[in-house]
Write a protein that holds these residues in place. Sequence first.
Motif, mmCIF file in Angstrom:
data_model
loop_
_atom_site.group_PDB
_atom_site.id
_atom_site.type_symbol
_atom_site.label_atom_id
_atom_site.label_comp_id
_atom_site.label_asym_id
_atom_site.label_seq_id
_atom_site.Cartn_x
_atom_site.Cartn_y
_atom_site.Cartn_z
ATOM 1 N N PRO A 45 0.795 -1.236 0.000
ATOM 2 C CA PRO A 45 0.000 0.000 0.000
ATOM 3 C C PRO A 45 0.827 1.287 0.000
ATOM 4 O O PRO A 45 0.468 2.240 -0.699
ATOM 5 C CB PRO A 45 -0.842 -0.121 1.275
ATOM 6 N N SER A 46 1.922 1.319 0.724
ATOM 7 C CA SER A 46 2.723 2.550 0.749
ATOM 8 C C SER A 46 3.383 2.807 -0.603
ATOM 9 O O SER A 46 3.503 3.960 -1.029
ATOM 10 C CB SER A 46 3.775 2.491 1.856
ATOM 11 N N ASP A 47 3.806 1.746 -1.287
ATOM 12 C CA ASP A 47 4.389 1.922 -2.621
ATOM 13 C C ASP A 47 3.331 2.404 -3.613
ATOM 14 O O ASP A 47 3.602 3.260 -4.463
ATOM 15 C CB ASP A 47 5.002 0.613 -3.120
ATOM 16 N N LEU A 48 2.133 1.849 -3.505
ATOM 17 C CA LEU A 48 1.047 2.264 -4.383
ATOM 18 C C LEU A 48 0.729 3.748 -4.170
ATOM 19 O O LEU A 48 0.518 4.488 -5.138
ATOM 20 C CB LEU A 48 -0.193 1.400 -4.141
ATOM 21 N N LYS A 49 0.730 4.198 -2.926
ATOM 22 C CA LYS A 49 0.481 5.616 -2.638
ATOM 23 C C LYS A 49 1.543 6.493 -3.289
ATOM 24 O O LYS A 49 1.236 7.547 -3.859
ATOM 25 C CB LYS A 49 0.441 5.865 -1.133
ATOM 26 N N GLU A 55 5.401 9.787 -7.244
ATOM 27 C CA GLU A 55 6.679 9.760 -6.537
ATOM 28 C C GLU A 55 7.417 8.456 -6.841
ATOM 29 O O GLU A 55 6.814 7.438 -7.157
ATOM 30 C CB GLU A 55 6.436 9.867 -5.024
ATOM 31 N N GLU A 56 8.698 8.518 -6.697
ATOM 32 C CA GLU A 56 9.546 7.354 -6.929
ATOM 33 C C GLU A 56 9.318 6.312 -5.838
ATOM 34 O O GLU A 56 9.182 6.627 -4.665
ATOM 35 C CB GLU A 56 11.019 7.784 -6.922
ATOM 36 N N GLY A 61 14.010 -3.890 -4.948
ATOM 37 C CA GLY A 61 13.349 -4.885 -5.784
ATOM 38 C C GLY A 61 12.255 -4.342 -6.675
ATOM 39 O O GLY A 61 11.755 -5.050 -7.544
ATOM 40 N N TYR A 62 11.862 -3.067 -6.477
ATOM 41 C CA TYR A 62 10.816 -2.508 -7.328
ATOM 42 C C TYR A 62 11.356 -2.288 -8.732
ATOM 43 O O TYR A 62 12.416 -1.704 -8.920
ATOM 44 C CB TYR A 62 10.277 -1.184 -6.777
ATOM 45 N N TYR A 64 9.349 -1.439 -12.493
ATOM 46 C CA TYR A 64 8.101 -1.343 -13.260
ATOM 47 C C TYR A 64 8.128 -2.259 -14.481
ATOM 48 O O TYR A 64 7.131 -2.893 -14.806
ATOM 49 C CB TYR A 64 7.803 0.094 -13.679
ATOM 50 N N GLY A 65 9.276 -2.357 -15.129
ATOM 51 C CA GLY A 65 9.386 -3.242 -16.292
ATOM 52 C C GLY A 65 9.105 -4.684 -15.930
ATOM 53 O O GLY A 65 8.464 -5.416 -16.687
ATOM 54 N N GLN A 66 9.565 -5.086 -14.771
ATOM 55 C CA GLN A 66 9.318 -6.444 -14.282
ATOM 56 C C GLN A 66 7.820 -6.655 -14.026
ATOM 57 O O GLN A 66 7.277 -7.712 -14.350
ATOM 58 C CB GLN A 66 10.126 -6.651 -13.006
ATOM 59 N N LEU A 67 7.169 -5.645 -13.451
ATOM 60 C CA LEU A 67 5.727 -5.749 -13.220
ATOM 61 C C LEU A 67 4.964 -5.877 -14.537
ATOM 62 O O LEU A 67 4.015 -6.654 -14.645
ATOM 63 C CB LEU A 67 5.220 -4.538 -12.439
ATOM 64 N N THR A 68 5.372 -5.098 -15.526
ATOM 65 C CA THR A 68 4.712 -5.156 -16.835
ATOM 66 C C THR A 68 4.918 -6.524 -17.477
ATOM 67 O O THR A 68 3.973 -7.113 -18.021
ATOM 68 C CB THR A 68 5.243 -4.043 -17.758
ATOM 69 N N GLU A 69 6.132 -7.040 -17.403
ATOM 70 C CA GLU A 69 6.393 -8.379 -17.942
ATOM 71 C C GLU A 69 5.552 -9.424 -17.216
ATOM 72 O O GLU A 69 4.978 -10.319 -17.836
ATOM 73 C CB GLU A 69 7.878 -8.732 -17.826
#
Length: 179
Positions: A45-49, A55-56, A61-62, A64-69
């Motif tokens: 939740p804090s990352d989503l906020k 904000e960065e 481990g975050y 975005y490209g990995q999430l999209t894949e």
Amino acid sequence: MYPDVILLNGTGSSGKTSLAKELQELLPTQFLNFSIDSVLYALPPSDLKHMMKGEEITRDGYNYGQLTEGYHRCVKGLLESGCRVIIDNAWINEEEIDALESVLKGFNVQRVKVQCRLDVCVARELARGDRAIGLAEWEFPLVHQHMKYDLVVDTSDISPKEAAAQLFEKLRSGEEVEA
């Protein structure tokens, strides 16, 4: 008659997810609505906020490209299990689109250009409160550059229900792209 995948591509706040939800109700065959948001809302939740504020995210481990894949692989897994899906995102770069197309190879896909005037997207973005302000404006000139479409729907001046009815009729009739 209906495709395996209905792909909705458009600027943030153009109405893709609202359109998908309304379209699900019209289709005689069950389609899962699986947006990139399905993956993003699984973030801590804090990352989503942070993401929603533009904000960065600094958590180790975050990526975005990995999430999209991962999202693309989830889509493929759903399709391989026999599910039909409506997917939506603002696919803006050619490499990401190529990766998606690779995952969708062998499936019947209808690519839908979700158009919406920038002023409408910006107003919706402000009203939503769950998106980084400025995202729609940043995506607007990029989102339709690298994808070829089968169908077009403009959500600028109509409700999601009306847009879904238009798209449903186009899917049902086998109408070709108009732009």
